[in-house]
Each structure stands twice: as structure tokens, then as C-alpha cells.
Design a protein around this motif. Structure first.
Motif, mmCIF file in Angstrom:
data_model
loop_
_atom_site.group_PDB
_atom_site.id
_atom_site.type_symbol
_atom_site.label_atom_id
_atom_site.label_comp_id
_atom_site.label_asym_id
_atom_site.label_seq_id
_atom_site.Cartn_x
_atom_site.Cartn_y
_atom_site.Cartn_z
ATOM 1 N N UNK A 482 37.898 37.838 44.237
ATOM 2 C CA UNK A 482 38.052 37.945 45.690
ATOM 3 C C UNK A 482 37.895 36.579 46.360
ATOM 4 N N UNK A 483 37.013 35.747 45.839
ATOM 5 C CA UNK A 483 36.874 34.403 46.380
ATOM 6 C C UNK A 483 38.177 33.629 46.206
ATOM 7 N N UNK A 484 38.764 33.690 45.010
ATOM 8 C CA UNK A 484 40.024 32.992 44.764
ATOM 9 C C UNK A 484 41.109 33.475 45.721
ATOM 10 N N UNK A 485 41.144 34.767 45.943
ATOM 11 C CA UNK A 485 42.167 35.317 46.837
ATOM 12 C C UNK A 485 41.952 34.844 48.270
ATOM 13 N N UNK A 486 40.707 34.717 48.701
ATOM 14 C CA UNK A 486 40.446 34.196 50.043
ATOM 15 C C UNK A 486 40.911 32.756 50.191
ATOM 16 N N UNK A 487 40.932 32.045 49.082
ATOM 17 C CA UNK A 487 41.403 30.665 49.095
ATOM 18 C C UNK A 487 42.918 30.583 48.926
ATOM 19 N N UNK A 488 43.572 31.737 48.930
ATOM 20 C CA UNK A 488 45.028 31.763 48.838
ATOM 21 C C UNK A 488 45.572 31.796 47.433
ATOM 22 N N UNK A 489 44.710 31.976 46.449
ATOM 23 C CA UNK A 489 45.162 31.982 45.062
ATOM 24 C C UNK A 489 45.794 33.329 44.739
ATOM 25 N N UNK A 490 46.964 33.283 44.135
ATOM 26 C CA UNK A 490 47.676 34.497 43.756
ATOM 27 C C UNK A 490 48.597 34.177 42.589
ATOM 28 N N UNK A 491 48.969 35.194 41.865
ATOM 29 C CA UNK A 491 49.872 35.001 40.741
ATOM 30 C C UNK A 491 51.254 34.602 41.254
ATOM 31 N N UNK A 492 51.912 33.713 40.523
ATOM 32 C CA UNK A 492 53.215 33.227 40.957
ATOM 33 C C UNK A 492 54.294 34.290 40.873
ATOM 34 N N UNK A 493 54.083 35.305 40.031
ATOM 35 C CA UNK A 493 55.092 36.366 39.913
ATOM 36 C C UNK A 493 54.902 37.469 40.937
ATOM 37 N N UNK A 494 53.878 37.365 41.779
ATOM 38 C CA UNK A 494 53.660 38.326 42.843
ATOM 39 C C UNK A 494 52.845 39.541 42.468
ATOM 40 N N UNK A 495 52.447 39.677 41.198
ATOM 41 C CA UNK A 495 51.637 40.827 40.797
ATOM 42 C C UNK A 495 50.174 40.568 41.084
ATOM 43 N N UNK A 496 49.368 41.625 40.987
ATOM 44 C CA UNK A 496 47.952 41.538 41.341
ATOM 45 C C UNK A 496 47.135 40.938 40.204
ATOM 46 N N UNK A 497 46.073 40.229 40.567
ATOM 47 C CA UNK A 497 45.121 39.738 39.564
ATOM 48 C C UNK A 497 44.437 40.901 38.847
ATOM 49 N N UNK A 498 44.018 41.873 39.630
ATOM 50 C CA UNK A 498 43.153 42.917 39.072
ATOM 51 C C UNK A 498 43.982 44.102 38.581
ATOM 52 N N UNK A 499 44.687 43.866 37.497
ATOM 53 C CA UNK A 499 45.485 44.926 36.889
ATOM 54 C C UNK A 499 44.610 45.701 35.915
ATOM 55 N N UNK A 500 44.365 46.975 36.170
ATOM 56 C CA UNK A 500 43.441 47.730 35.306
ATOM 57 C C UNK A 500 43.950 47.901 33.878
ATOM 58 N N UNK A 501 45.239 47.584 33.651
ATOM 59 C CA UNK A 501 45.799 47.760 32.314
ATOM 60 C C UNK A 501 45.692 46.512 31.452
ATOM 61 N N UNK A 502 45.030 45.493 31.961
ATOM 62 C CA UNK A 502 44.913 44.267 31.179
ATOM 63 C C UNK A 502 43.455 43.830 31.086
ATOM 64 N N UNK A 503 43.147 43.126 30.016
ATOM 65 C CA UNK A 503 41.795 42.587 29.833
ATOM 66 C C UNK A 503 41.741 41.096 30.189
ATOM 67 N N UNK A 504 42.867 40.546 30.708
ATOM 68 C CA UNK A 504 42.932 39.100 30.902
ATOM 69 C C UNK A 504 41.928 38.595 31.930
ATOM 70 N N UNK A 505 41.493 39.452 32.843
ATOM 71 C CA UNK A 505 40.568 39.002 33.873
ATOM 72 C C UNK A 505 39.219 38.597 33.323
ATOM 73 N N UNK A 506 38.902 39.019 32.120
ATOM 74 C CA UNK A 506 37.656 38.577 31.492
ATOM 75 C C UNK A 506 37.494 37.076 31.638
ATOM 76 N N UNK A 507 38.546 36.345 31.348
ATOM 77 C CA UNK A 507 38.483 34.881 31.322
ATOM 78 C C UNK A 507 39.052 34.265 32.594
ATOM 79 N N UNK A 508 38.916 34.944 33.714
ATOM 80 C CA UNK A 508 39.447 34.457 34.981
ATOM 81 C C UNK A 508 38.926 33.062 35.305
ATOM 82 N N UNK A 509 37.651 32.832 35.108
ATOM 83 C CA UNK A 509 37.057 31.536 35.448
ATOM 84 C C UNK A 509 37.634 30.392 34.628
#
Length: 799
Positions: A482-509
Motif C-alpha cells: 500500500x505504501x508503494x501504491x501511494x507513491x504511484x508504484x504500479x505494474x507496467x502491464x496494468x494488473x494488480x500487485x496483490x493477485x491472490x493467485x500468485x506467491x510473488x508478493x512474498x519478495x515484494x521488498x
């Protein structure tokens, strides 16, 4: 016979006999028909809208330089006072010598044109007013059917044009009609209007046309292709001489003047303005501006309408691009990642002004073109998102660690927030923003000696993965996102960071999400501005010359984080220049920065800023960074075994920023807020056991100097001195013979307690490298990621 009578009746109407017919007694069928036709003529629609014809739109940089011209028709409108009198005389002489004498219908000329039309020899309207009407109808057509109707060679079309012409002469002055005609007429070779024709064929303005030039242009409008002076010079010269003779007949010039000009050559100086972004020196920024207009609902109901507006309304588009900063960025990306490099790597960089969001530069090491198979050519703007002509993004590596720092500081954690871990750890129990628990995440550092106790200062300085994994767990994964999103950070393909079908957010930092350089640069600009987020802005003002309106585009800004959080992050990111991962990449004034390198050196980043300028650099392979990593590549005549954030992106950033900030006042960052506590780094790991046992004494003499020795001899000497030895997997550039020791870390002579680890780096024998090729300032060079034990499965970040 009846058909011939009917045609002659039509001719009579067109020739102006309508008025006479109304006055004649109704004698026989002919008189009745004439009277009826005349009545029908007067009842026809007569009001003709005369909007400005399509003209070129121009994109300007922040200093008024032309970036590009974009148009469907090469036309630039001018007032009649800005057209040379000799040009006005020439066009009247050849097209309508009685222009200032007749009304909307030139009876004699129209009768002649109609007769020729009946005989199959199509003629345009005999008066300038009628020709102007025809051109207006063609230019204002919004469908193929309307265009065909405006061009059809029929009596009914001529009657329609005549009706409009009669009313037009009542509403507009002769000078206004002449001005409209000169601006709308087609002169051939893609030149519409007298100003564009003068520039195109003779490289002069319409007000500076000579007699010879004016006569040549005036002769083109009847048959623009046949008399094209570039393609058919003999026919054009013959036609020019006909115009000169007509001008003698109308007494615009003397016979002597005409004969003198007839002896002259055409003397063309053909100059066609570029059209579109491809010829521009800033093609990718130009394309971004075009995308901003075509995708913005503010400028029209649909994309087709907006594209037409852009290419026909004669817009003056003023942008934020700084030409000096743009040149600095372009020079730097081209120097380190040449456009046509055989490894097909690309560098992209964006510069943004903090506090306004205005884009100062957008560069990438590619030629602009549609054929991706051509080496060094692309139409994809890797600096921005997919919906603005960009790519689907690239993993940004450790540049994301700044967002974790911001979230931690906002939640009240201080600089002294510390964690103790080894060179690897496993994070469990993380939850995404949907509340789902993620699988255990094994993570390791890029260097074995990065383990131990770290706080925000040392963890940021050394970009310690395990520290940031623990910090993200402490803050909460969703809070970091949520902090990243407040700073305007978003995926370049337009999809959401928090996709419940992926484990990639583990390593977000650690920057596992695909983003664009624009996004990263703009997020870092928030820290530079003291916490103000602004939408990236490329356009400041649009002047619509067709409608006369001006659109001012305001900066869209709001506070995203507090001044204290921004100052805290800036303080931490300044430490990377003080013996951290960005040391050696200073720019001669206060700056804060972070490197980023993804797994296996798939891509490398460098993001940094001063208080008044932010920038992000990406280097990678657009074919797929994971499949084509930055390993064993030759760029700019130099071979790189592995590319890290400080290896190529760092020098690009450094050289760009040194030039770019030269025109900006030097400013300092705020002090580290006291609320975040001490800015000291934690004591070395060996001293953490003071409460249980005495600290081991340092080995006398410190680390032995083994530089230049063979691997075996060096290991033996270091172990003999009581140290543990770790030999890095990647050889480094050095003057030492290949296979011998190039350097040790800590440096020779450094006092270390017995049992401490000394890192050894072997030489590849290729000569000394520059500062950008070696991790600076006492932090360990990364291990070769391929040396990680098989099956470890943890995410690594090599910065």
C-alpha cells in the motif's frame, strides 16, 4: 433532342441565367422549366460552414524547440497580409481574373466550365469562390460518401456549389475568400495551402515569394501532379510562363517583367517538414506525448476522434522536456549500451522534477522504428507502461527496498530497528492484502558475510536482503504494498500487485514486480519533494489554432507521505554513497540513491535523486531478461562477466545527473528527523557476545596482504593467520595475472578477531576496471548466483 435541351437548361442555370429566367414570361415548356429550376435553386440550403482547414500540429520542448510535427495534411495557415502581393496577383490572374468584379457566380466563366463538363472535359468551379466552396466541402466531409459527393462531376454538384457561393459572397469579403482559398488549395507534392507550398518548393515564407516563385505556385492548383515542379519541371516551367502571360493581361506585371522571368530556371529548394515521431531527435518522448493525447478522454470522446484532432487542428503542444537534460540522458545510455549492440540489451532512463511530476528527459538506447527484427530498432518505449506505448515492465530489484523503509518509518520504527540473521533466512506467515497466507519464503544475501545484526542504516547501506525480508515481515507485506501504491508504484502491464493467485508478493521488498523506469523515477521523486506525489506530466499547454481555445494542464499533486518519512528515507539512501553500494557514483552535490539487480542479473537498475531532480535507469534485454541475462555480455567495447546495478546503470545515472543538475541550484536534504533515533550502525557481529564472553583479540598485524598470490597460497596464508576464507565465484577485472588474488575484503592490514571471515576475489587478468565495475567502499562483491547450492530455491538480489 430532349436530352440536349435538358443539358442546355442546366447550363443556363449554372451560367447565371436564373435571374433572367425569373424575369421572362412563361412561354412554352422551356420558360416554365427555367422558372421552376430557378425557384428550386433559391430554395436550396445556402449556409456553408467554413471551419479552418486541417493543418500541422507542432510539439515543442520546454525551451520552445520543435520536437516533432504531426499532420494528415502539410498545411500552415497564414493571413492574407502575410502572403506576398505578387502571389495574390498570380493566383487571381490564372484562376479568376474578374474575382474582384463579379459576385458569387462568374456568368461567363461558369458557362464555359459547364459546357466543358457536359462534353466530358471536367473543369473546376470557374470562380475562386466556387473553388473555395468545393475545397471546403471536401475538407469538411466526415465520411467516404460525403467526400465522393463533393468530388462528383455532375451538374447537380455545380448547382450546389453555386448556391453556396452566392451566399458566401454576401457573408464574407473578397479578401476573406481569397485568404481562405490560398490556405485550403492543394499545390501538390503533399503541400496544402500557400505557406506550406512556399516552404516546401522554395524554402521561403509566403510573404517572401518572388514573381518567379509565385507564378510557379499559382500554376499548380489546376493540375497539381501534372505541373509538379519536382517531378515534371518542364511542364511546370511551361505552366509558369502561362501564368506570367495572364498576369501581363491583367496588368499585374509588364511584358518586360514577364519575359525576364521566363528566362529564369525554377530554382527549387525542396524542403518537406518531417511528419510524426520517427524523424524526431526525441522519438520516444514524442510518442509518449502522442499517447497522452490519444488516450486522454479530456481531448475527445474516442481515440479515433482524438487522433484526428491531433493531426488536423494545428495544435501547439508545449511539453516539459528539457533539451539539455534529454541530451545528457541520451548520450549516457548510448555510451554504455550502444543502440545496435549484438547482445540486444537496452538501457532506458527517465528524469522527473520532484514536486511537479514534470518529465524532463526520456531516453533509451534504441532507434525508433516499426521493425523489431532490425538490430537496434523498436517502437516500444521501454521507459513507460504498456498503455502508453511501453512494455509490460521489468523486475526492479532492490530499488523497492526504499518503499519498505518508508512503510517502516511511517509505522514509527526507528533507524535502530535491527534484526540478527545469517546469510540466509526463511520468512513464514506473510499475508497478502486479501488476507491469504503465503508460502514460506527462503531468502539469502548476495554475500555470505552480510549476515549478522543490521539496522536500517547498515541494512540499507549494504542492501542486505535478509534484513529487508525481516523488516517487511515486521511492517506487514500489505502495508509495504500500500505504501508503494501511494507513491504511484504500479505494474507496467496494468494488473494488480496483490493477485491472490500468485506467491510473488512474498519478495515484494526485493523488487519482484515488473514496473517501468517512469514509475520508479516518479516514486523516488516523492522522497525528493518532501512527500508530495505528482502524476507524471509531459504536456503543460495545448493551443488549438482551429478553435482558438487554449488548454492549460495543471500539475496533479497531493501529499502521499509526511515530510519526516520522506526525510528519513532520503537520509538512509544518502548512506549508500558513504561506503555502500553506490559509493564512487557521486555527482558532486547531495544525492540519495539505490541500486537494484534481479535474480541471476536478469536486469539491473539505478534510481536516485537530488532535492530537485529524480532519475531511474534500467538495463536489460527486452526479449526476456530471465532468458537473456546480463552475464558475459560486451557493451560499448567492454566485456562484463556480470552486470549489477552499479556496473552500468550507475554510471549512466552519474553521467546524466552530473550534466542535468548543472543548470539547477544546489540544494541539501533535510536533516535526519530526531524522532527516528540514532543514525549509528550496529556494532560488528563479533562484539555481540560481550555479555557472555570477552571479545576475541584482533589477530596481530590484521589481514595479511595476499594480493597477487595464487588461490592456494592466499587461502593457506589467511587460514594460517586464524581467519576463515571465502573465495568469491566471479573473477574480477584486475592487473593481477588471471587466477591470482586481485583483492581481499576487508583490506590488508585491517584488524579482525580470530575466526572472522575474509573474502578473496580472484583476477580474470583483463586489466583494471573502473569504479563502476567493482562494488565500492568495503562492501563485499556479490557471489556468482549460479554458485548457490542446487535446490535452495530462495530469492536473491545481487545488490
Amino acid at each position: 433532342m430532349l436530352q440536349k435541351i435538358s443539358q442546355m437548361l442546366g447550363v443556363g442555370v449554372i451560367a447565371g441565367v436564373l435571374v433572367a429566367a425569373l424575369a421572362l414570361p412563361a412561354v412554352g415548356g422551356v420558360g416554365i422549366t427555367a422558372r421552376n429550376v430557378a425557384t428550386s435553386f433559391l430554395n436550396m440550403p445556402s449556409e456553408l460552414e467554413t471551419p479552418p482547414p486541417p493543418q500541422r500540429s507542432i510539439i515543442y520542448d520546454a525551451e520552445g524547440g520543435v520536437i516533432a510535427e504531426i499532420y494528415d495534411q502539410n498545411r500552415e495557415l497564414v493571413e492574407l497580409d502575410d502572403v506576398a502581393p505578387v502571389m495574390q496577383d498570380a493566383i487571381i490572374a490564372i484562376e479568376d481574373s474578374r474575382f474582384y468584379e463579379h459576385g458569387g457566380i462568374d456568368i461567363t466563366g461558369t458557362f464555359r466550365a459547364a459546357l466543358r463538363t457536359i462534353s466530358g472535359n471536367t473543369q473546376g468551379g470557374s470562380s475562386l469562390t466556387q473553388q473555395y466552396v468545393k475545397n471546403v466541402l471536401i475538407e469538411s466531409a466526415t465520411s467516404q460518401a460525403e467526400q465522393e459527393e463533393a468530388r462528383e462531376t455532375t451538374i447537380s454538384r455545380k448547382i450546389r456549389e453555386l448556391r453556396y457561393a452566392v451566399t458566401l459572397e454576401q457573408r464574407m469579403s473578397k479578401d476573406e475568400i481569397l485568404e481562405g482559398y490560398l490556405n485550403i488549395a492543394y499545390f501538390g507534392d503533399g503541400a496544402y495551402g500557400v505557406e506550406s507550398a512556399a516552404q516546401h518548393f522554395f524554402n521561403v515564407s509566403a510573404e517572401d515569394l518572388t514573381l518567379q516563385q509565385a507564378a510557379t505556385l499559382a500554376g499548380l492548383v489546376r493540375y497539381p501532379y501534372l505541373y509538379n515542379p519536382r517531378l515534371n519541371p518542364d511542364d511546370a516551367q511551361e505552366r509558369r510562363d502561362v501564368v506570367l502571360d495572364r498576369m501581363v493581361q491583367t496588368r499585374a506585371i509588364t511584358a518586360e517583367e514577364a519575359e525576364e522571368v521566363k528566362g529564369e530556371d525554377l530554382e527549387l529548394d525542396v524542403n518537406t517538414p518531417s511528419n510524426g515521431c520517427m524523424p524526431s531527435d526525441q522519438p520516444f518522448f514524442c510518442d509518449y506525448v502522442v499517447q497522452e493525447i490519444e488516450k486522454n478522454e479530456q481531448f475527445g470522446e474516442n481515440e479515433t476522434e482524438r487522433a484526428r484532432w491531433l493531426r488536423t487542428a494545428g495544435l501547439k503542444i508545449y511539453t516539459t522536456l528539457d533539451p539539455d537534460m534529454q541530451q545528457a540522458a541520451q548520450d549516457a545510455v548510448d555510451k554504455y549500451v550502444p543502440r545496435e549492440n549484438e547482445s540486444r540489451k537496452v538501457a532506458a532512463e527517465v528524469l522527473i522534477e520532484p514536486g511537479s511530476g514534470e518529465i524532463r528527459a526520456m531516453a533509451q538506447s534504441r532507434n525508433y522504428g516499426p521493425d523489431e527484427s532490425n538490430l537496434g530498432e523498436t517502437s516500444i518505449n521501454f521507459a513507460t507502461d504498456a498503455d502508453r506505448g511501453g512494455s509490460t515492465g521489468f523486475q526492479a530489484g532492490s530499488t523497492f527496498k526504499a518503499f519498505t523503509l518508508a512503510a517502516a518509518l511511517e509505522e514509527g520504527m526507528g533507524f535502530g530497528t535491527s534484526f540478527t540473521s545469517g546469510s540466509s533466512t526463511t520468512i513464514t506467515g506473510q499475508r497478502n492484502c486479501e488476507g491469504g497466507t503465503l508460502a514460506p519464503w527462503p531468502v539469502r544475501n548476495s554475500s555470505e558475510s552480510s549476515g549478522g545484526t543490521h539496522n536500517m542504516v547498515s541494512g540499507t547501506k549494504g542492501s542486505v536482503n535478509t534484513y529487508f525480508a525481516d523488516l517487511q515481515r515486521r511492517v506487514g507485506l500489505c502495508d509495504v504494498i500500500k505504501m508503494a501504491e501511494r507513491l504511484g508504484v504500479h505494474r507496467a502491464d496494468g494488473t494488480s500487485f496483490d493477485n491472490p493467485n500468485t506467491q510473488s508478493n512474498n519478495s515484494f521488498t526485493l523488487g519482484s514486480e515488473e514496473v517501468s523506469p517512469m514509475t520508479v523515477a516518479n516514486a523516488y521523486a516523492v522522497f525528493a519533494s518532501g512527500g508530495i506525489f505528482c502524476e507524471p506530466q509531459a504536456i503543460t499547454r495545448i493551443e488549438d489554432r482551429q478553435s482558438g481555445r487554449t488548454i492549460e494542464l495543471e500539475n496533479d499533486c497531493e501529499r502521499a507521505i509526511s515530510e519526516d518519512v520522506a526525510a528519513g528515507v532520503s537520509y538512509l539512501l544518502q548512506q549508500t554513497f558513504r561506503g555502500g553500494t553506490t559509493a564512487g557514483l557521486e555527482i558532486g552535490r547531495p544525492a540519495a540513491a539505490k541500486t537494484g539487480t534481479t535474480d541471476g542479473s536478469a536486469s539491473a537498475w539505478f534510481a536516485g535523486y537530488t532535492p530537485n531532480l529524480a532519475s531511474a535507469v534500467f538495463v536489460g534485454d527486452p526479449r526476456g531478461p530471465q532468458n537473456y541475462p546480463l552475464r558475459n555480455v560486451t557493451l560499448g567495447g567492454r566485456h562484463y562477466g556480470v552486470v549489477y546495478g552499479a556496473t552500468i546503470p550507475g554510471p549512466i545515472w552519474q553521467e546524466t545527473m552530473r550534466e542535468a543538475v548543472d543548470k539547477l541550484p544546489e540544494e541539501g536534504f533535510p536533516r535526519a528527523p530526531r524522532k527516528y533515533g540514532s543514525t549509528s550502525e550496529p556494532a560488528p557481529p563479533q562484539r555481540e557476545a560481550d555479555e557472555r564472553e570477552a571479545t576475541p583479540a584482533s589477530v596481530e598485524g590484521g589481514v595479511p596482504d595476499v594480493v597477487g598470490q595464487t588461490r592456494e597460497a592466499a587461502v593457506a596464508a589467511l587460514e594460517g593467520a586464524g581467519y576463515q576464507v571465502n573465495v568469491a565465484g566471479n573473477p574480477v577485472r584486475s592487473d593481477q595475472p588471471a587466477g591470482t588474488v586481485a583483492a581481499v575484503n576487508p583490506n590488508p592490514g585491517t584488524p579482525l578477531p580470530e575466526g572472522a571471515t575474509v573474502n578473496v576475489f580472484l583476477s580474470n587478468g583483463s586489466g583494471a576496471g573502473n569504479a563502476s565495475q567493482e562494488p565500492p567502499g568495503g562492501w563485499q562483491l556479490p557471489f556468482d548466483p549460479d554458485s548457490v547450492p542446487a535446490g535452495f530455491g530462495g530469492r536473491r538480489d545481487d545488490d
